[in-house]
Design an enzyme around this catalytic site. Structure first.
Site, PDB file in Angstrom:
ATOM      1  N   HIS A  97      -5.138  12.413  -0.960  1.00 46.56           N
ATOM      2  CA  HIS A  97      -4.407  12.084   0.268  1.00 46.56           C
ATOM      3  C   HIS A  97      -3.914  13.355   0.954  1.00 46.56           C
ATOM      4  O   HIS A  97      -4.019  13.501   2.178  1.00 46.56           O
ATOM      5  CB  HIS A  97      -3.201  11.193  -0.054  1.00 46.56           C
ATOM      6  CG  HIS A  97      -3.550   9.835  -0.556  1.00 46.56           C
ATOM      7  ND1 HIS A  97      -2.728   9.142  -1.418  1.00 46.56           N
ATOM      8  CD2 HIS A  97      -4.627   9.041  -0.331  1.00 46.56           C
ATOM      9  CE1 HIS A  97      -3.282   7.958  -1.693  1.00 46.56           C
ATOM     10  NE2 HIS A  97      -4.434   7.893  -1.053  1.00 46.56           N
ATOM     11  N   ARG A  99     -10.788   5.802   2.591  1.00 51.38           N
ATOM     12  CA  ARG A  99     -11.587   4.842   1.831  1.00 51.38           C
ATOM     13  C   ARG A  99     -10.769   3.585   1.540  1.00 51.38           C
ATOM     14  O   ARG A  99      -9.631   3.656   1.113  1.00 51.38           O
ATOM     15  CB  ARG A  99     -12.047   5.490   0.517  1.00 51.38           C
ATOM     16  CG  ARG A  99     -12.945   4.623  -0.347  1.00 51.38           C
ATOM     17  CD  ARG A  99     -13.284   5.321  -1.653  1.00 51.38           C
ATOM     18  NE  ARG A  99     -12.098   5.556  -2.456  1.00 51.38           N
ATOM     19  CZ  ARG A  99     -11.558   4.640  -3.288  1.00 51.38           C
ATOM     20  NH1 ARG A  99     -12.101   3.448  -3.407  1.00 51.38           N
ATOM     21  NH2 ARG A  99     -10.483   4.938  -3.993  1.00 51.38           N
ATOM     22  N   THR A 110       0.597   4.549   4.290  1.00 51.55           N
ATOM     23  CA  THR A 110       0.546   4.574   2.838  1.00 51.55           C
ATOM     24  C   THR A 110       1.457   3.513   2.239  1.00 51.55           C
ATOM     25  O   THR A 110       2.509   3.191   2.785  1.00 51.55           O
ATOM     26  CB  THR A 110       0.922   5.968   2.286  1.00 51.55           C
ATOM     27  OG1 THR A 110       0.847   5.945   0.859  1.00 51.55           O
ATOM     28  CG2 THR A 110       2.303   6.401   2.731  1.00 51.55           C
ATOM     29  N   ARG A 111       1.002   2.975   1.115  1.00 51.13           N
ATOM     30  CA  ARG A 111       1.844   2.115   0.297  1.00 51.13           C
ATOM     31  C   ARG A 111       1.828   2.610  -1.155  1.00 51.13           C
ATOM     32  O   ARG A 111       2.288   1.914  -2.050  1.00 51.13           O
ATOM     33  CB  ARG A 111       1.362   0.663   0.369  1.00 51.13           C
ATOM     34  CG  ARG A 111       0.036   0.397  -0.328  1.00 51.13           C
ATOM     35  CD  ARG A 111      -0.321  -1.087  -0.334  1.00 51.13           C
ATOM     36  NE  ARG A 111      -1.336  -1.413  -1.301  1.00 51.13           N
ATOM     37  CZ  ARG A 111      -2.652  -1.413  -1.059  1.00 51.13           C
ATOM     38  NH1 ARG A 111      -3.093  -1.068   0.138  1.00 51.13           N
ATOM     39  NH2 ARG A 111      -3.496  -1.751  -2.006  1.00 51.13           N
ATOM     40  N   HIS A 113      -1.416  11.391  -3.691  1.00 55.57           N
ATOM     41  CA  HIS A 113      -2.064  12.293  -4.644  1.00 55.57           C
ATOM     42  C   HIS A 113      -2.829  13.370  -3.878  1.00 55.57           C
ATOM     43  O   HIS A 113      -2.796  13.424  -2.643  1.00 55.57           O
ATOM     44  CB  HIS A 113      -2.948  11.527  -5.633  1.00 55.57           C
ATOM     45  CG  HIS A 113      -3.903  10.557  -5.011  1.00 55.57           C
ATOM     46  ND1 HIS A 113      -4.939  10.941  -4.202  1.00 55.57           N
ATOM     47  CD2 HIS A 113      -3.976   9.194  -5.086  1.00 55.57           C
ATOM     48  CE1 HIS A 113      -5.627   9.895  -3.825  1.00 55.57           C
ATOM     49  NE2 HIS A 113      -5.061   8.812  -4.316  1.00 55.57           N
TER      50      HIS A 113
END
Length: 392
Positions: A209, A295, A201-202, A206
């Site tokens: 996720h 995605r 993750t960057r 939310h």
């Protein structure tokens, strides 16, 4: 890999993790030696790559790529040995440095302030076409793409050879969290995890996720939430803010013995499908057996199809990558379903689904409005609203 045990998780390529740090007993002598050598200054991205090399996160690489590995990685997504490696790891050098150095020399690698950090056993000096590299890696030569912009701005001369890290990389952050592959592997052993899923993750996490992470946890022993904390593009949420959100989320909404945070010091390349493969390889080196690919993984703008980063795994035999990709459709809250769902599981229409764009969410945060709880946890929204207000 689904039945693999932690002890069976070799580094990429089937060997041991690289460790390019000088033994403590040799460092004093090496420090003196480095002061006598010609020095090449590294920028922030070079330093991130140096740390990834030195700690074994880029295993089996033991230094910056030579020309044969570079060409193989650029054109075939493989090293000269045939091992999958989708993005070149090179050290660009100014022409003045490249012309004054030659194979067989020892070179000091320095921080931008001139402090000498590492020894490079210079094996090759070669020239590349950065425009061609960008088009091969990113699928575009458009310099509006942040990865393309960085690559074409890198000097065409490359210095290749094995590195030995003598000093700690300056500016390292979040040292309270496991940062190196040996640290995460040790922690997995302590927790008794055998099937470990990593989530790259960057961005703040939310509900979508969270949903796919917990879906993956249903089949794995533990989750490594593994944010990238190196350089990102200017409009990404700063790492310090993101780290605050991750800690709150795991403290409040995840079982204590099933999820942990580590940090990855790499810089973001925004390489879409190719970077998804690199991220998977790196997570194998960190000791994980599974890797979530959602995605538009590592994407930016509209340069890649929504699921291109999932499809690219089909171009490699599973054993070549050595980590199992877990692929997920776009997920969202559906009012009619009464919960989180995806296009695979929800039969309703977009009118029933909460599909907020990143632009819309940023507008809400800038105005001091928290996104709805169906989109993000209230505690996370509060952190982001505060950060947006303080940063404006």
């Amino acid at each position: 890999m689904s039945g693999a045990t932690l002890d069976a998780i070799t580094a990429h390529g089937g060997g041991e993790l690289a460790d390019l740090r000088a033994p403590e007993a040799e460092r004093a002598g090496l420090r003196k030696y480095l002061e006598k050598l010609p020095a090449v200054a590294l920028n922030a991205r070079d330093l991130a790559d140096l740390e990834m090399l030195a700690t074994g996160a880029f295993s089996p690489l033991t230094g910056f790529m030579g020309e044969a590995d570079y060409i193989g990685s650029r054109d075939k997504m493989r090293l000269a040995s045939g091992l999958p490696w989708p993005i070149p790891i090179t050290l660009g050098a100014a022409e003045a440095d490249a012309s004054s150095l030659g194979a067989g020399q020892d070179v000091a690698l320095a921080a931008e302030d001139g402090s000498r950090l590492a020894l490079l056993k210079l094996a090759e000096v070669y020239r590349v076409d950065r425009k061609r590299e960008a088009e091969a890696v990113f699928g575009t030569g458009d310099e509006a793409h942040p990865g393309v912009k960085n690559v074409v701005a890198t000097p065409p001369w490359c210095l290749a050879g094995q590195v030995t890290l003598v000093e700690e990389i300056p500016g390292r952050t979040f040292l309270e969290y496991p940062r190196e592959p040996r640290q995460t592997r040790a922690r997995f052993r302590e927790l008794g995890w055998k099937k470990i899923v990593a989530f790259q993750t960057r961005n703040p996490t939310h509900r979508a996720h969270e949903y796919i992470q917990k879906a993956a946890l249903e089949i794995c022993d533990g989750l490594l939430l593994h944010p990238l904390v190196g350089e990102t593009k200017g409009d990404d949420v700063p790492a310090a803010v993101r780290m605050e959100t991750y800690k709150v989320l795991l403290d409040l909404y995840y079982p204590k013995d099933r999820a942990m945070i580590g940090v990855m010091p790499a810089h973001m390349r925004y390489g879409g499908p190719r970077e998804a493969i690199l991220h998977a390889i790196v997570r194998r080196n960190y000791g994980c057996t599974h890797f979530i690919v959602g995605r538009d993984h590592a994407g930016v703008g509209t340069y890649y199809g929504s699921y291109d980063a999932q499809k690219i795994f089909d171009r490699f035999a599973p054993a070549e990558i050595g980590i199992t990709p877990l692929t997920f459709e776009n997920t969202f809250y559906c009012a009619k379903c009464g919960g989180m769902a995806s296009f695979k599981t929800c039969p309703h229409t977009d009118a029933d689904r909460m599909l907020l764009s990143g632009t819309k969410v940023r507008e809400m945060l800038r105005s001091g409005q928290a996104p709805p709880p169906e989109y993000t946890r209230p505690e996370i929204a509060a952190i982001l609203v505060r950060a947006m207000r303080e940063g404006s």
